[in-house]
Scaffold this active site. Structure first.
Site, PDB file in Angstrom:
ATOM      1  N   SER A  43      23.490 -45.435  43.004  1.00 50.81           N
ATOM      2  CA  SER A  43      23.170 -46.772  42.509  1.00 50.81           C
ATOM      3  C   SER A  43      23.568 -47.844  43.508  1.00 50.81           C
ATOM      4  CB  SER A  43      23.831 -47.023  41.152  1.00 50.81           C
ATOM      5  OG  SER A  43      25.228 -46.839  41.214  1.00 50.81           O
ATOM      6  N   GLU A  44      24.643 -47.613  44.311  1.00 52.14           N
ATOM      7  CA  GLU A  44      25.015 -48.575  45.343  1.00 52.14           C
ATOM      8  C   GLU A  44      25.610 -47.892  46.561  1.00 52.14           C
ATOM      9  OE1 GLU A  44      23.634 -51.600  43.168  1.00 52.14           O
ATOM     10  OE2 GLU A  44      25.162 -50.326  42.265  1.00 52.14           O
ATOM     11  N   THR A  45      25.282 -48.462  47.721  1.00 53.21           N
ATOM     12  CA  THR A  45      25.962 -48.163  48.974  1.00 53.21           C
ATOM     13  C   THR A  45      26.547 -49.478  49.467  1.00 53.21           C
ATOM     14  OG1 THR A  45      24.467 -46.337  49.525  1.00 53.21           O
ATOM     15  CG2 THR A  45      25.689 -47.342  51.339  1.00 53.21           C
ATOM     16  N   ILE A  66      22.083 -56.622  46.449  1.00 51.20           N
ATOM     17  CA  ILE A  66      22.397 -57.290  45.193  1.00 51.20           C
ATOM     18  C   ILE A  66      23.597 -58.204  45.394  1.00 51.20           C
ATOM     19  CG2 ILE A  66      21.430 -55.423  43.804  1.00 51.20           C
ATOM     20  CD1 ILE A  66      24.325 -54.607  43.167  1.00 51.20           C
TER      21      ILE A  66
END
Length: 266
Positions: A43-45, A66
């Site tokens: 979902s995130e790096t 984001i």
């Protein structure tokens, strides 16, 4: 370049929310950081560069950069305090949402985040059709927050991802009173290329203000009821939200960004 994968808001691997963390000497092109997020499929790096005595932190979902991410901030603080700033118990980040701090308190990592202002919005038929259950209330911050009747409804949801993309707000959070916790929630982010975010820190900057006001107390114990699951110890402090959780290291890998640096086949 080293890349760490840390499961945030849990003390066990394969639970909580995994984030990939890269500590850089200098920034990579934004397109390359997004490509890494797509390659990782998480979902995130997160990427951090040391600047002015602290770190500049950026977050990329597969769908792009984001403005705020809780679990990847916690994971990044875990990496920095355990591998780079081993004599410290606190790290300061400069981000798109201003200055964020993370402090190690025993086994927990506590983040100080801005709360989102929530405004009530009408519950619509499209919300009900997208979620698969009728909200009792709905609110808009950066994201859409929908309040559902009970924990069982939250856990059983199978939302229509294509219809969720058409709802207002960047992410969709659904929440209800919990049996063993003050609240339970789930987060869906198909606009960011993430069908379900296992544990969403920025989502709790919407969820905690709601439940703090609803329950009339500042301390909230929150459970993210995704299949991986996660726990957050939360506290409202004025217009800020303090989110604390554990972290567990899953892997340390070497990333090769140029083909000429890749190892030759045996």
């Amino acid at each position: 370049m080293k890349q760490y994968v840390v499961d945030a808001f849990t003390d066990q691997i394969f639970h909580g929310n995994p984030a990939a963390i890269c500590i850089l000497d200098q920034w990579l092109p934004a397109a390359q950081m997004r490509s890494m997020a797509v390659e990782n499929g998480l979902s995130e790096t997160a990427f951090a560069v040391r600047e002015n005595g602290g770190y500049h932190l950026r977050w990329f979902a597969p769908g792009g950069e984001i403005d705020l991410c809780g679990h990847a901030t916690l994971a990044c603080a875990y990496v920095l305090l355990n591998f780079y700033e081993t004599g410290s118990s606190r790290v300061v980040f400069q981000t798109m949402r201003g200055t964020l701090t993370v402090e190690r308190r025993g086994a927990l990592y506590e983040m100080d985040f801005p709360a989102y202002d929530l405004r009530p919005v009408p519950v619509t038929a499209e919300m009900t059709a997208s979620i698969g259950a009728a909200p009792l209330e709905a609110y808009m911050g950066r994201d859409l927050l929908c309040v559902l009747p009970d924990e069982d409804t939250i856990r059983a949801l199978r939302p229509d991802q294509e219809r969720v993309k058409l709802l207002d707000g960047l992410l969709l959070h659904v929440t209800a009173p919990g049996r063993d916790h003050d609240c339970v929630s789930r987060t869906f982010a198909p606009k960011c290329g993430v069908p379900e975010d296992p544990v969403c820190g920025s989502g709790h900057c919407h969820i905690v203000p709601y439940w703090s006001q609803k329950l009339g107390k500042s301390d909230i114990l929150a459970c993210q009821a995704s299949p991986r699951g996660g726990l957050l110890t939360c506290r409202m402090a004025g217009n800020r939200v303090r989110l604390a959780g554990h972290a567990a290291l899953y892997s340390i890998a070497e990333v090769f960004l140029c083909g000429k640096n890749s190892p030759s086949p045996a």
